[in-house]
Design a protein around this motif. Structure first.
Motif, PDB file in Angstrom:
ATOM      1  N   VAL A   1       4.547 -10.984   7.922  1.00 28.58           N
ATOM      2  CA  VAL A   1       3.282 -10.692   7.247  1.00 28.58           C
ATOM      3  C   VAL A   1       3.060 -11.593   6.046  1.00 28.58           C
ATOM      4  N   PHE A   2       4.114 -11.804   5.228  1.00 24.95           N
ATOM      5  CA  PHE A   2       3.941 -12.550   3.974  1.00 24.95           C
ATOM      6  C   PHE A   2       5.264 -13.162   3.569  1.00 24.95           C
ATOM      7  N   ASP A   3       5.205 -14.352   2.997  1.00 30.22           N
ATOM      8  CA  ASP A   3       6.386 -15.016   2.441  1.00 30.22           C
ATOM      9  C   ASP A   3       5.918 -15.916   1.316  1.00 30.22           C
ATOM     10  N   GLY A   4       6.150 -15.484   0.080  1.00 28.52           N
ATOM     11  CA  GLY A   4       5.703 -16.268  -1.064  1.00 28.52           C
ATOM     12  C   GLY A   4       6.223 -15.686  -2.359  1.00 28.52           C
ATOM     13  N   VAL A   5       5.992 -16.387  -3.452  1.00 31.66           N
ATOM     14  CA  VAL A   5       6.441 -15.956  -4.775  1.00 31.66           C
ATOM     15  C   VAL A   5       5.353 -15.106  -5.417  1.00 31.66           C
ATOM     16  N   LEU A   6       5.739 -13.929  -5.894  1.00 33.27           N
ATOM     17  CA  LEU A   6       4.827 -13.025  -6.586  1.00 33.27           C
ATOM     18  C   LEU A   6       5.259 -12.875  -8.038  1.00 33.27           C
ATOM     19  N   GLY A   7       4.282 -12.729  -8.910  1.00 26.98           N
ATOM     20  CA  GLY A   7       4.573 -12.493 -10.307  1.00 26.98           C
ATOM     21  C   GLY A   7       4.793 -11.019 -10.576  1.00 26.98           C
ATOM     22  N   PRO A   8       5.211 -10.678 -11.793  1.00 25.62           N
ATOM     23  CA  PRO A   8       5.456  -9.270 -12.127  1.00 25.62           C
ATOM     24  C   PRO A   8       4.191  -8.437 -11.943  1.00 25.62           C
ATOM     25  N   GLY A   9       4.354  -7.205 -11.471  1.00 25.16           N
ATOM     26  CA  GLY A   9       3.216  -6.302 -11.320  1.00 25.16           C
ATOM     27  C   GLY A   9       3.066  -5.800  -9.896  1.00 25.16           C
ATOM     28  N   CYS A  10       1.947  -5.154  -9.639  1.00 21.32           N
ATOM     29  CA  CYS A  10       1.638  -4.582  -8.325  1.00 21.32           C
ATOM     30  C   CYS A  10       0.758  -5.540  -7.531  1.00 21.32           C
ATOM     31  N   HIS A  11       1.038  -5.666  -6.254  1.00 22.58           N
ATOM     32  CA  HIS A  11       0.297  -6.592  -5.396  1.00 22.58           C
ATOM     33  C   HIS A  11      -0.067  -5.890  -4.092  1.00 22.58           C
ATOM     34  N   ARG A  12      -1.300  -6.105  -3.635  1.00 21.23           N
ATOM     35  CA  ARG A  12      -1.726  -5.599  -2.338  1.00 21.23           C
ATOM     36  C   ARG A  12      -1.686  -6.763  -1.337  1.00 21.23           C
ATOM     37  N   ILE A  13      -0.935  -6.563  -0.261  1.00 25.36           N
ATOM     38  CA  ILE A  13      -0.806  -7.560   0.802  1.00 25.36           C
ATOM     39  C   ILE A  13      -1.480  -7.003   2.047  1.00 25.36           C
ATOM     40  N   ALA A  14      -2.460  -7.717   2.538  1.00 24.26           N
ATOM     41  CA  ALA A  14      -3.241  -7.238   3.676  1.00 24.26           C
ATOM     42  C   ALA A  14      -2.384  -7.166   4.937  1.00 24.26           C
ATOM     43  N   LEU A  15      -2.647  -6.158   5.752  1.00 27.39           N
ATOM     44  CA  LEU A  15      -1.984  -5.999   7.039  1.00 27.39           C
ATOM     45  C   LEU A  15      -3.017  -6.086   8.153  1.00 27.39           C
ATOM     46  N   ASP A  16      -2.655  -6.750   9.217  1.00 32.10           N
ATOM     47  CA  ASP A  16      -3.516  -6.816  10.399  1.00 32.10           C
ATOM     48  C   ASP A  16      -3.412  -5.480  11.138  1.00 32.10           C
ATOM     49  N   THR A  17      -4.508  -4.777  11.260  1.00 29.77           N
ATOM     50  CA  THR A  17      -4.482  -3.454  11.879  1.00 29.77           C
ATOM     51  C   THR A  17      -3.957  -3.500  13.306  1.00 29.77           C
ATOM     52  N   ARG A  18      -4.049  -4.642  13.953  1.00 31.11           N
ATOM     53  CA  ARG A  18      -3.542  -4.749  15.321  1.00 31.11           C
ATOM     54  C   ARG A  18      -2.012  -4.757  15.359  1.00 31.11           C
ATOM     55  N   THR A  19      -1.384  -5.184  14.268  1.00 31.60           N
ATOM     56  CA  THR A  19       0.082  -5.266  14.239  1.00 31.60           C
ATOM     57  C   THR A  19       0.739  -3.996  13.718  1.00 31.60           C
ATOM     58  N   VAL A  20      -0.040  -3.099  13.104  1.00 33.39           N
ATOM     59  CA  VAL A  20       0.537  -1.875  12.539  1.00 33.39           C
ATOM     60  C   VAL A  20      -0.113  -0.628  13.134  1.00 33.39           C
ATOM     61  N   LYS A  21      -0.669  -0.744  14.285  1.00 32.83           N
ATOM     62  CA  LYS A  21      -1.233   0.436  14.933  1.00 32.83           C
ATOM     63  C   LYS A  21      -0.103   1.281  15.513  1.00 32.83           C
ATOM     64  N   GLY A  22      -0.371   2.571  15.679  1.00 33.14           N
ATOM     65  CA  GLY A  22       0.666   3.448  16.189  1.00 33.14           C
ATOM     66  C   GLY A  22       1.791   3.631  15.192  1.00 33.14           C
ATOM     67  N   GLU A  23       3.021   3.759  15.689  1.00 34.59           N
ATOM     68  CA  GLU A  23       4.184   3.960  14.824  1.00 34.59           C
ATOM     69  C   GLU A  23       4.657   2.616  14.276  1.00 34.59           C
ATOM     70  N   SER A  24       4.452   2.409  12.984  1.00 36.69           N
ATOM     71  CA  SER A  24       4.752   1.105  12.386  1.00 36.69           C
ATOM     72  C   SER A  24       5.463   1.277  11.048  1.00 36.69           C
ATOM     73  N   TYR A  25       6.172   0.217  10.670  1.00 34.86           N
ATOM     74  CA  TYR A  25       6.953   0.222   9.440  1.00 34.86           C
ATOM     75  C   TYR A  25       6.898  -1.172   8.821  1.00 34.86           C
ATOM     76  N   VAL A  26       7.139  -1.245   7.514  1.00 34.15           N
ATOM     77  CA  VAL A  26       7.212  -2.537   6.839  1.00 34.15           C
ATOM     78  C   VAL A  26       8.511  -2.605   6.045  1.00 34.15           C
ATOM     79  N   VAL A  27       9.035  -3.820   5.934  1.00 39.67           N
ATOM     80  CA  VAL A  27      10.228  -4.097   5.130  1.00 39.67           C
ATOM     81  C   VAL A  27       9.895  -5.222   4.163  1.00 39.67           C
ATOM     82  N   ALA A  28      10.152  -5.002   2.892  1.00 37.37           N
ATOM     83  CA  ALA A  28       9.955  -6.029   1.871  1.00 37.37           C
ATOM     84  C   ALA A  28      11.314  -6.461   1.345  1.00 37.37           C
ATOM     85  N   ARG A  29      11.489  -7.782   1.185  1.00 37.96           N
ATOM     86  CA  ARG A  29      12.751  -8.329   0.698  1.00 37.96           C
ATOM     87  C   ARG A  29      12.515  -9.309  -0.442  1.00 37.96           C
TER      88      ARG A  29
END
Length: 343
Positions: free
Chosen positions: A299-327
């Motif tokens: 979904v995303f790979d980049g440098v983020l600064g301090p704070g809260c960030h909203r990362i868009a998700l493609d509804t086609r990839t997270v339909k049904g039973e879905s999960y996300v992992v952030a590293r």
């Protein structure tokens, strides 16, 4: 530049391992990080993926030698009085690059200065120096006390997990993935009858989502009776990389206030990620289809600064039973994708 006084401390930290979306893997490393003025020194180095020389998986004799080196009880390992502060988490070879600094005594104090990125015998401060970091002057008594405390052998952490579940094939794959990244894993149907000495070897116990509540309760009671402060993981779904991420997070014994990745939530519209310092963040989505097959999406790979960030998700990839992992280099979080209610 004069060295100003700074506080010195140590805290447990980890380099998050894991099974990546492309099938590659990163090795899990537990280490002790340097806390300068109440903040991990590593956080001042942006998205650097590195560990200190005080890693819990090195042999005790080498660990002790690293501590005594930082106490200046041995000759510096690099020319110019330089010491490795952070190195490659995979191989620790100098050719991969390392953060080094000059460490010296000034009276009773210890001074760290001239931080640099170094890939050979000599450091080039003009081109590879960290000009915004240090110099730091640490009071001698505080510095020596913090490092000497590591020599009692308590710095080594429990890097094993007990897996409890009914799906033996899945547990076998999960155990193999954990062992690949450096985490020991054993499989059982329950913890009844396991000797207390064996239970004390585990840092976490993970339950498959089909495990009955009475089995979970009995396992927790067994660990409590053995006097083990063990982390408990309730598996979100039968997806190996997702379960690895949950276990990695559970094994992170570092203080919560000193983690880079502090929050992850997700709905069909997007994932909300909160970080405390600039760092590289990778977000991966996992979906189970009606046949219980796993679908993986970067979904995303980049440098983020301090704070809260909203990362868009493609509804086609997270339909049904879905999960996300952030590293990030030192933290990992997993979350279920929830459905937003009406209005």
């Amino acid at each position: 530049m004069a060295a100003e006084y700074a506080t010195f401390g140590l805290a447990p930290a980890m380099r998050a391992g894991g099974v990546l979306a492309d099938g590659d893997f990163q090795v899990h490393r537990d280490f002790v990080d340097f806390i300068v003025d109440g903040r991990p020194l590593l956080f001042r180095l942006s998205d650097l993926d590195a560990v200190s020389p005080l890693a819990s998986d090195v042999p005790p004799a080498i660990f002790t030698a690293q501590v005594r080196s930082l106490l200046l009880e041995t000759d510096p390992p690099l020319p110019g009085g330089r010491y490795v502060i952070y190195g490659c988490p995979e191989c620790e070879a100098m050719a991969c690059g390392a953060v080094t600094a000059v460490i010296l005594r000034d009276g009773e104090d210890f001074v760290w200065r001239d931080f640099a990125w170094q890939t050979g015998e000599q450091a080039d401060l003009e081109f590879n120096g960290y000009h915004g970091i240090g110099p730091y002057r640490f009071p001698g008594a505080e510095y020596r006390t913090a490092l000497a405390a590591l020599l009692d052998g308590t710095a080594h952490t429990r890097r094993r997990v007990l897996l409890i579940g009914a799906r033996v094939a899945l547990l076998a794959k999960l155990a193999a993935a954990l062992r690949t990244i450096g985490i020991g894993a054993d499989i059982t149907h329950d913890a009844a009858g396991v000797p207390a000495d064996e239970l004390r070897a585990y840092g976490a116990v993970a339950f498959g989502r089909a495990v009955a509540e009475e089995t979970r309760t009995a396992a927790r009671r067994a660990f409590a009776d053995a006097g083990v402060d063990v982390a408990h993981v309730d598996g979100l779904a039968p997806i190996v990389p997702l379960l690895v991420a949950q276990i990695e997070h559970a094994l992170d014994r570092g203080p919560a206030e000193r983690r880079r990745l502090t929050r992850l939530t997700a709905t069909g519209a997007g994932a909300d990620v909160e970080v405390t310092s600039p760092c590289r963040v990778r977000l991966t989505a996992y979906r189970l289809d009606r046949l219980n097959r796993t679908h993986t999406h970067d979904v995303f790979d980049g440098v983020l600064g301090p704070g809260c960030h909203r990362i868009a998700l493609d509804t086609r990839t997270v339909k049904g039973e879905s999960y996300v992992v952030a590293r990030t280099p030192g933290s990992v979080l997993a979350a279920a994708v929830t459905r937003e209610g009406p209005g």
